[in-house]
Design a protein around this motif. Sequence first.
Motif, PDB file in Angstrom:
ATOM      1  N   VAL A  18     -17.529  -5.835   1.764  1.00  0.00           N
ATOM      2  CA  VAL A  18     -16.124  -5.967   1.392  1.00  0.00           C
ATOM      3  C   VAL A  18     -15.266  -6.003   2.651  1.00  0.00           C
ATOM      4  N   GLN A  19     -14.377  -6.978   2.691  1.00  0.00           N
ATOM      5  CA  GLN A  19     -13.433  -7.059   3.802  1.00  0.00           C
ATOM      6  C   GLN A  19     -12.029  -7.281   3.268  1.00  0.00           C
ATOM      7  N   LEU A  20     -11.093  -6.560   3.831  1.00  0.00           N
ATOM      8  CA  LEU A  20      -9.683  -6.737   3.522  1.00  0.00           C
ATOM      9  C   LEU A  20      -8.974  -7.138   4.815  1.00  0.00           C
ATOM     10  N   VAL A  21      -8.250  -8.226   4.757  1.00  0.00           N
ATOM     11  CA  VAL A  21      -7.513  -8.691   5.924  1.00  0.00           C
ATOM     12  C   VAL A  21      -6.043  -8.776   5.565  1.00  0.00           C
ATOM     13  N   ASP A  22      -5.258  -7.908   6.176  1.00  0.00           N
ATOM     14  CA  ASP A  22      -3.831  -7.922   5.861  1.00  0.00           C
ATOM     15  C   ASP A  22      -3.024  -8.567   6.974  1.00  0.00           C
ATOM     16  N   SER A  23      -1.913  -9.147   6.575  1.00  0.00           N
ATOM     17  CA  SER A  23      -1.068  -9.886   7.503  1.00  0.00           C
ATOM     18  C   SER A  23       0.352  -9.963   6.959  1.00  0.00           C
ATOM     19  N   GLY A  24       1.236 -10.526   7.766  1.00  0.00           N
ATOM     20  CA  GLY A  24       2.591 -10.773   7.306  1.00  0.00           C
ATOM     21  C   GLY A  24       3.648  -9.846   7.877  1.00  0.00           C
ATOM     22  N   GLY A  25       3.232  -8.860   8.649  1.00  0.00           N
ATOM     23  CA  GLY A  25       4.201  -7.962   9.241  1.00  0.00           C
ATOM     24  C   GLY A  25       5.041  -8.658  10.304  1.00  0.00           C
ATOM     25  N   GLY A  26       6.035  -7.961  10.792  1.00  0.00           N
ATOM     26  CA  GLY A  26       6.889  -8.524  11.814  1.00  0.00           C
ATOM     27  C   GLY A  26       8.107  -7.650  12.033  1.00  0.00           C
ATOM     28  N   LEU A  41       4.013  -9.215   2.809  1.00  0.00           N
ATOM     29  CA  LEU A  41       2.693  -8.893   3.324  1.00  0.00           C
ATOM     30  C   LEU A  41       1.631  -9.501   2.413  1.00  0.00           C
ATOM     31  N   SER A  42       0.522  -9.899   3.027  1.00  0.00           N
ATOM     32  CA  SER A  42      -0.603 -10.464   2.278  1.00  0.00           C
ATOM     33  C   SER A  42      -1.874  -9.712   2.615  1.00  0.00           C
ATOM     34  N   CYS A  43      -2.741  -9.603   1.654  1.00  0.00           N
ATOM     35  CA  CYS A  43      -4.041  -8.962   1.857  1.00  0.00           C
ATOM     36  C   CYS A  43      -5.088  -9.810   1.146  1.00  0.00           C
ATOM     37  N   THR A  44      -5.942 -10.430   1.931  1.00  0.00           N
ATOM     38  CA  THR A  44      -6.991 -11.268   1.372  1.00  0.00           C
ATOM     39  C   THR A  44      -8.285 -10.480   1.320  1.00  0.00           C
ATOM     40  N   VAL A  45      -8.928 -10.507   0.168  1.00  0.00           N
ATOM     41  CA  VAL A  45     -10.126  -9.724  -0.076  1.00  0.00           C
ATOM     42  C   VAL A  45     -11.336 -10.644  -0.173  1.00  0.00           C
ATOM     43  N   SER A  46     -12.418 -10.254   0.463  1.00  0.00           N
ATOM     44  CA  SER A  46     -13.662 -10.999   0.334  1.00  0.00           C
ATOM     45  C   SER A  46     -14.803 -10.031   0.092  1.00  0.00           C
ATOM     46  N   PRO A  76      15.566   0.616   8.080  1.00  0.00           N
ATOM     47  CA  PRO A  76      14.864   1.114   9.279  1.00  0.00           C
ATOM     48  C   PRO A  76      13.769   2.126   8.943  1.00  0.00           C
ATOM     49  N   GLU A  77      13.984   2.911   7.891  1.00  0.00           N
ATOM     50  CA  GLU A  77      12.962   3.902   7.510  1.00  0.00           C
ATOM     51  C   GLU A  77      11.715   3.274   6.899  1.00  0.00           C
ATOM     52  N   ASP A  78      11.730   1.966   6.662  1.00  0.00           N
ATOM     53  CA  ASP A  78      10.526   1.270   6.205  1.00  0.00           C
ATOM     54  C   ASP A  78       9.611   0.906   7.376  1.00  0.00           C
ATOM     55  N   THR A  79      10.085   1.126   8.589  1.00  0.00           N
ATOM     56  CA  THR A  79       9.281   0.828   9.768  1.00  0.00           C
ATOM     57  C   THR A  79       8.006   1.655   9.764  1.00  0.00           C
ATOM     58  N   ALA A  80       6.871   0.986   9.852  1.00  0.00           N
ATOM     59  CA  ALA A  80       5.575   1.656   9.801  1.00  0.00           C
ATOM     60  C   ALA A  80       4.470   0.627   9.975  1.00  0.00           C
ATOM     61  N   MET A  81       3.263   1.125  10.141  1.00  0.00           N
ATOM     62  CA  MET A  81       2.083   0.279  10.022  1.00  0.00           C
ATOM     63  C   MET A  81       1.706   0.262   8.549  1.00  0.00           C
ATOM     64  N   TYR A  82       1.540  -0.916   8.009  1.00  0.00           N
ATOM     65  CA  TYR A  82       1.200  -1.072   6.600  1.00  0.00           C
ATOM     66  C   TYR A  82      -0.268  -1.471   6.474  1.00  0.00           C
ATOM     67  N   TYR A  83      -0.944  -0.805   5.548  1.00  0.00           N
ATOM     68  CA  TYR A  83      -2.367  -1.040   5.332  1.00  0.00           C
ATOM     69  C   TYR A  83      -2.630  -1.406   3.878  1.00  0.00           C
ATOM     70  N   CYS A  84      -3.443  -2.420   3.699  1.00  0.00           N
ATOM     71  CA  CYS A  84      -3.951  -2.753   2.385  1.00  0.00           C
ATOM     72  C   CYS A  84      -5.195  -1.908   2.118  1.00  0.00           C
ATOM     73  N   ALA A  85      -5.366  -1.471   0.882  1.00  0.00           N
ATOM     74  CA  ALA A  85      -6.530  -0.658   0.542  1.00  0.00           C
ATOM     75  C   ALA A  85      -6.991  -0.983  -0.865  1.00  0.00           C
ATOM     76  N   ALA A  86      -8.281  -0.751  -1.100  1.00  0.00           N
ATOM     77  CA  ALA A  86      -8.834  -1.009  -2.427  1.00  0.00           C
ATOM     78  C   ALA A  86      -9.962  -0.029  -2.715  1.00  0.00           C
ATOM     79  N   ASP A  87     -10.169   0.225  -4.001  1.00  0.00           N
ATOM     80  CA  ASP A  87     -11.285   1.072  -4.397  1.00  0.00           C
ATOM     81  C   ASP A  87     -11.704   0.730  -5.821  1.00  0.00           C
ATOM     82  N   GLY A  92      -7.747  -2.541   5.042  1.00  0.00           N
ATOM     83  CA  GLY A  92      -7.458  -3.593   5.993  1.00  0.00           C
ATOM     84  C   GLY A  92      -7.171  -2.988   7.358  1.00  0.00           C
ATOM     85  N   GLN A  93      -6.948  -3.841   8.333  1.00  0.00           N
ATOM     86  CA  GLN A  93      -6.764  -3.381   9.701  1.00  0.00           C
ATOM     87  C   GLN A  93      -5.328  -2.949   9.986  1.00  0.00           C
ATOM     88  N   GLY A  94      -4.424  -3.287   9.095  1.00  0.00           N
ATOM     89  CA  GLY A  94      -3.034  -2.891   9.265  1.00  0.00           C
ATOM     90  C   GLY A  94      -2.180  -3.990   9.847  1.00  0.00           C
TER      91      GLY A  94
END
Length: 126
Positions: free
Chosen positions: A2-10, A20-25, A88-99, A117-119
């Motif tokens: 299982v791999q999660l790849v997240d993207s879309g931050g900035g 943000l997007s998280c592609t799952v394989s 501004p308080e939304d500033t953070a590293m965002y991670y996709c997760a699954a279970d 995901g890697q964040g």
Amino acid sequence: QVQLVDSGGGSVQAGGSLRLSCTVSGYKYNSYCMGWFRQVPGKKREGVAGIYTGDGSTYYADSVKGRFTISRDNAKNTLYLQMNSLKPEDTAMYYCAADPWLVTIATMTASEYNYWGQGTQVTVSS
């Protein structure tokens, strides 16, 4: 595997939007909980928004209700987080997760999620 790849931050200004997007394989489970967490240095990783694919139920942290929307594109195996009216308080590293073993999205606890995901960094300036 299982791999999660997240993207879309900035970086955006307050009031702006990001998606943000998280592609799952490699995911073979019929139903599972999936969502987005965020973390700032020195603080716990907190659940932001999630979805349980078994019944479509969703979770949103109080701090993002009405501003963030979680959605899925099954054909693309992709999870999205549309973030509007960013603060501004939304500033953070965002991670996709699954279970695949969780059957409720009523609460989101980082320690219960096995796949991450890697964040992707989100920075909101005032």
